[in-house]
Design a protein around this motif. Structure first.
Motif, PDB file in Angstrom:
ATOM      1  N   THR A 114      -0.898  -8.049  -3.175  1.00  0.00           N
ATOM      2  CA  THR A 114      -0.219  -8.500  -1.955  1.00  0.00           C
ATOM      3  C   THR A 114      -0.098  -7.396  -0.918  1.00  0.00           C
ATOM      4  O   THR A 114       0.435  -7.623   0.172  1.00  0.00           O
ATOM      5  N   SER A 115      -0.610  -6.207  -1.241  1.00  0.00           N
ATOM      6  CA  SER A 115      -0.477  -5.054  -0.346  1.00  0.00           C
ATOM      7  C   SER A 115      -1.837  -4.532   0.084  1.00  0.00           C
ATOM      8  O   SER A 115      -2.675  -4.178  -0.762  1.00  0.00           O
ATOM      9  N   ASP A 116      -2.067  -4.460   1.400  1.00  0.00           N
ATOM     10  CA  ASP A 116      -3.318  -3.879   1.908  1.00  0.00           C
ATOM     11  C   ASP A 116      -3.490  -2.448   1.419  1.00  0.00           C
ATOM     12  O   ASP A 116      -4.582  -2.044   0.990  1.00  0.00           O
ATOM     13  N   GLU A 117      -2.416  -1.665   1.515  1.00  0.00           N
ATOM     14  CA  GLU A 117      -2.493  -0.256   1.152  1.00  0.00           C
ATOM     15  C   GLU A 117      -2.827  -0.084  -0.328  1.00  0.00           C
ATOM     16  O   GLU A 117      -3.648   0.766  -0.700  1.00  0.00           O
ATOM     17  N   SER A 118      -2.208  -0.896  -1.170  1.00  0.00           N
ATOM     18  CA  SER A 118      -2.463  -0.802  -2.603  1.00  0.00           C
ATOM     19  C   SER A 118      -3.889  -1.201  -2.948  1.00  0.00           C
ATOM     20  O   SER A 118      -4.562  -0.532  -3.750  1.00  0.00           O
ATOM     21  N   VAL A 119      -4.364  -2.285  -2.354  1.00  0.00           N
ATOM     22  CA  VAL A 119      -5.735  -2.733  -2.618  1.00  0.00           C
ATOM     23  C   VAL A 119      -6.743  -1.702  -2.100  1.00  0.00           C
ATOM     24  O   VAL A 119      -7.729  -1.387  -2.779  1.00  0.00           O
ATOM     25  N   ASP A 120      -6.496  -1.154  -0.913  1.00  0.00           N
ATOM     26  CA  ASP A 120      -7.394  -0.127  -0.370  1.00  0.00           C
ATOM     27  C   ASP A 120      -7.455   1.077  -1.301  1.00  0.00           C
ATOM     28  O   ASP A 120      -8.537   1.644  -1.559  1.00  0.00           O
ATOM     29  N   GLN A 138       1.113 -15.859  -1.495  1.00  0.00           N
ATOM     30  CA  GLN A 138       0.720 -14.477  -1.202  1.00  0.00           C
ATOM     31  C   GLN A 138      -0.046 -13.849  -2.361  1.00  0.00           C
ATOM     32  O   GLN A 138      -1.002 -13.100  -2.148  1.00  0.00           O
ATOM     33  N   GLY A 170      -3.725 -12.920  -1.824  1.00  0.00           N
ATOM     34  CA  GLY A 170      -4.140 -11.764  -2.618  1.00  0.00           C
ATOM     35  C   GLY A 170      -5.596 -11.845  -3.033  1.00  0.00           C
ATOM     36  O   GLY A 170      -6.327 -10.847  -3.009  1.00  0.00           O
ATOM     37  N   ARG A 215      -7.700 -11.238   0.100  1.00  0.00           N
ATOM     38  CA  ARG A 215      -7.643  -9.817   0.485  1.00  0.00           C
ATOM     39  C   ARG A 215      -8.665  -9.007  -0.322  1.00  0.00           C
ATOM     40  O   ARG A 215      -9.424  -8.217   0.248  1.00  0.00           O
ATOM     41  N   CYS A 216      -8.687  -9.222  -1.623  1.00  0.00           N
ATOM     42  CA  CYS A 216      -9.626  -8.476  -2.466  1.00  0.00           C
ATOM     43  C   CYS A 216     -11.072  -8.873  -2.178  1.00  0.00           C
ATOM     44  O   CYS A 216     -11.971  -8.019  -2.139  1.00  0.00           O
ATOM     45  N   LYS A 222     -12.231  -7.363   1.315  1.00  0.00           N
ATOM     46  CA  LYS A 222     -12.429  -5.911   1.268  1.00  0.00           C
ATOM     47  C   LYS A 222     -13.616  -5.534   0.378  1.00  0.00           C
ATOM     48  O   LYS A 222     -14.369  -4.603   0.685  1.00  0.00           O
TER      49      LYS A 222
END
Length: 259
Positions: free
Chosen positions: A59-65, A116, A121, A124-125, A128
């Protein structure tokens, strides 16, 4: 696609369907990174398969990045992404208490929380990872990568109390073909599995009589699905280069009753 030597990322790879898929990919010779919040379990699976664990909150852009950065530093740009991270909850849209007649509705915070994780989620993955795959040199037929997402049979026959869960999983099904079309000129394939009732850690905590009743409701074979069976279908979707834009039920022919 021959996954031997290829980098792969499995979200939710610390247990259940994801762990089985991580193991299956590693057995085929892939270099696997596991994204999960279960640090102890994730590190254990990564050690077992010679992979790398990345503590990731989808759920976090920063964490996934940060997870993709760690995975790519270890193994290079992934060619395979399998999204198994997800969760569930259950509550009627609106209901009346049997005790005092009071009325309540599904908390919107809980609805959004599930969307989310399971839907946003996943996207998002996927987005990216696909952006990273675009940097790869094309192979045979222009192929660059393969993505497998996880929905649920609840996307098509959700039960009482599953409005949020069914919406999240229905969203995954609904975006499969558009994403496949978005990426068709870049050689990236996208497919989705709709699992039925599987013997995952969540199910293992249920009373035996509950599991027996669920198993009996499956037309054939009359048992819960095995995570390894999910993993085999995920591998088929990755390895078969003509498998694209599909949503496939893996459920022993079950059609869920209202409750």
């Amino acid at each position: 696609m021959d996954v031997k030597g290829k980098a792969a990322v499995v979200t939710g790879g610390a247990s259940g369907l994801g762990a089985a898929t991580a193991r299956a990919l590693a057995e085929r010779g892939a270099k696997v990174a596991i994204f999960d919040l279960q640090t102890e379990k994730g590190e254990a699976v990564a050690k077992e398969i010679g992979g790398v664990f990345c503590e990731v909150n989808v759920t976090s852009d920063e964490s996934v990045d940060a997870g993709f950065a760690k995975a790519r530093e270890a193994h290079g740009q992934e060619s395979v992404l399998v999204c198994c991270a997800g969760t569930g909850n259950a509550m009627k849209t609106a209901s009346r208490s049997k005790e005092d007649g009071s009325i309540k509705h599904f908390a919107l915070e809980a609805f959004n929380w599930l969307i989310q994780i399971n839907l946003v989620g996943t996207f998002r993955c996927v987005a990216k990872s696909a952006a990273g795959m675009l940097t790869l040199d094309p192979g045979e037929d222009g192929a660059r990568g393969a993505i497998v997402m996880t929905a649920s049979v609840a996307a098509e026959d959700g039960q009482i109390g599953q409005a949020a869960y069914s919406a999240s999983k229905g969203g995954v099904v609904g975006m499969t073909l558009p994403i496949a079309r978005d990426l068709m000129n870049e050689g990236i394939r996208v497919n989705t599995i709709l699992p039925g009732i599987f013997d995952t850690p969540l199910m293992q905590g249920a009373p035996q009589q509950v599991k027996d009743a669920l198993a009996a409701s499956v037309p054939f074979p009359k048992r819960l699905g095995k995570p390894e069976e999910y993993a085999r279908l995920a591998l088929a979707m990755v390895e078969n280069d003509y498998f694209n834009g599909e949503d496939v039920r893996l459920d022993g022919a079950i059609r869920m009753a209202p409750r």
